[in-house]
Structure formats: structure tokens, C-alpha cells
Design a protein around this motif. Structure first.
Motif, PDB file in Angstrom:
ATOM      1  N   HIS B  47       0.885  -1.145   0.069  1.00 34.64           N
ATOM      2  CA  HIS B  47      -0.051   0.000  -0.146  1.00 34.64           C
ATOM      3  C   HIS B  47       1.050   1.248  -0.031  1.00 34.64           C
ATOM      4  CE1 HIS B  47      -3.932  -1.630   0.827  1.00 34.64           C
ATOM      5  NE2 HIS B  47      -3.455  -2.565   1.647  1.00 34.64           N
ATOM      6  N   LYS B  57      -4.095   1.111  -2.815  1.00 33.80           N
ATOM      7  CA  LYS B  57      -3.559  -0.134  -3.042  1.00 33.80           C
ATOM      8  C   LYS B  57      -2.276  -0.221  -3.913  1.00 33.80           C
ATOM      9  CE  LYS B  57      -7.981  -2.487  -1.942  1.00 33.80           C
ATOM     10  NZ  LYS B  57      -9.040  -3.321  -2.703  1.00 33.80           N
ATOM     11  N   PRO B  61      -2.090  -5.842  -2.089  1.00 36.38           N
ATOM     12  CA  PRO B  61      -2.507  -5.499  -0.854  1.00 36.38           C
ATOM     13  C   PRO B  61      -3.532  -6.344  -0.118  1.00 36.38           C
ATOM     14  CG  PRO B  61      -3.933  -4.929  -2.596  1.00 36.38           C
ATOM     15  CD  PRO B  61      -2.799  -5.594  -3.342  1.00 36.38           C
TER      16      PRO B  61
END
Lengths: 119, 114
Positions: B47, B57, B61
Motif C-alpha cells: 500500500h 492499494k 494489498p
């Protein structure tokens, strides 16, 4: 999508030998940035150099030199007269243009090349 | 000037446990990132954040959440740890849009999930 390939997984040399690390990249961006990072055994990543896609001038800094060739999408790194302290994992990385803030300055890394310099 | 710091340096979890990794930077950087490093795969972005209160993201993620309540801090959470999350985690920061964009990395956190 961006991709960085470091085909050499490990290179072993004897001290004072030269060593060249290969890096090939793929991107659709016309503006981009290329980086080399060093990760010594201590684990922390150390920034070495940044080049943008408009600057193909090769550079020498002490025992380090870089060869950026846009025509072959390569950004190779050479250590001249290697020393034991050069033993580390070296990463090539690529980021796109900074035109959109939401995109951040995300880096795409290659798999890394481990350099072992023996005394 | 400590640069980028990470807490903790090492952690062992059991499957299903939760934890939070803390990243702090004192360089007034706008952007912050969380990566994981696995053998032979380089670093992959989990992230990232382009400013206080914003997150986005990255490449991998799933299984992670993040928060950026203060500009200098970026937290990475694992709600229910899995063995596949065994890795070394690196936090990084950089200046924002239009500025010198090299990333500065923390020392890493080695996480083992049993």
C-alpha cells in the motif's frame, strides 16, 4: 504495466575485479525514472543513483559507473576494482512519471543481484 | 534526524493473530509506502499514501490494511496473519509530486507467521 528484470541472481568475484550488473526494463511511459539501490548484509536499502528517461548521459562516481541505453531499455551498473564492502544485493527499480499525484512515486523493483566479493 | 524508523524490528506471530507495524519519518515527506521483500522477488508494493488521510492499494494489498492519520506516520496492519505473510517488510518515504523522487527506506521488520 512496468517490469524490471535482473537476469543475474548472483555474481561472485575476487577483490579488485570489475563487476557489471545488468538491468532491463519495460514501460509504456515516455517519461520515467530508473534507480539503483544497494542492500548490504545489514538489510537496509541504500539509494545509489537516479536517472530520468531524458538523461542518457552515463556517469562515473568513484568506483561506480552507470550505462543507460534507452534503445535497448537497459540501465547497467558497474563496480570497478571491487572491494569486500561491495558485497550486497543490488536492486534496479523503475518509476513512472509524476504527473498524477494519486499515482504516487511507486517503484517497480527487479529481483535483485547478489554480489559476493571474495578477498 | 533519524530518517525512516520502523517498529518492531522482529516479530513472530501465530496464524490468525493480528499486529500493527509502525513507520515514522522525520523528513516531512509527503509520500509513504509499505513493501514486502521475499527471496528472489525483489520488493513488492503493498500500500502507499500520497498524503495525510489518504491511502491506496499497491501490487499485493490483500490481507493488509493501512492508515495515515498523521503525516509522519504510516501504519500497516495484519488482521489475521497467515504463513504466506512471512516476509521482511520495508517502509519508505519520498517527497511529493514534482520533487526529487528517490525513496528513503527504513531498516525493515522481519515477520514470521507460524
Amino acid at each position: 504495466a512496468q517490469k524490471v528484470t535482473q537476469a543475474q541472481t548472483e555474481i561472485s568475484v575476487v577483490e579488485k575485479e570489475d563487476v557489471t550488473l545488468d538491468c532491463v526494463y519495460e514501460t509504456r511511459d515516455t517519461t520515467y525514472y530508473l534507480f539503483w539501490y544497494k542492500q548490504p548484509p545489514s538489510g537496509e536499502l541504500v539509494f545509489l543513483i537516479r536517472r530520468n528517461s531524458f538523461d542518457e548521459q552515463n556517469e562515473i562516481s568513484g568506483r561506480y559507473s552507470w550505462n543507460f541505453q534507452k534503445s535497448t531499455s537497459s540501465f547497467n551498473f558497474t563496480i570497478t576494482a571491487s572491494q569486500v564492502v561491495d558485497s550486497a544485493v543490488y536492486f534496479c527499480a523503475l518509476s513512472g512519471p509524476q504527473m498524477i499525484k494519486a499515482a504516487g512515486n511507486k517503484l517497480t523493483f527487479g529481483g535483485g543481484t547478489r554480489v559476493l566479493v571474495k578477498p | 534526524n533519524a530518517g525512516v524508523t520502523q517498529t518492531p524490528k522482529f516479530r513472530v506471530l501465530k496464524t490468525g493473530q493480528s499486529m500493527t507495524l509502525l513507520c515514522a519519518q522525520d523528513m516531512n515527506h509527503e509520500y509513504m509506502y509499505w513493501y514486502r521483500q521475499d527471496p528472489g522477488m525483489g520488493l513488492r508494493l503493498i500500500h502507499y499514501s500520497v498524503g495525510e488521510g489518504t491511502t491506496a492499494k499497491g501490487e499485493v494489498p490483500d490481507g493488509y490494511n493501512v492508515s495515515r492519520l498523521k503525516k509522519q506516520n504510516f501504519l500497516l496492519g495484519l488482521e489475521s496473519a497467515a504463513p504466506s505473510q512471512t516476509s521482511v517488510y520495508f517502509c519508505a518515504s519520498s517527497w511529493g509530486q514534482g520533487a526529487s523522487n528517490e525513496q528513503f527506506f527504513g531498516p525493515g521488520t522481519r515477520l514470521t507467521v507460524l
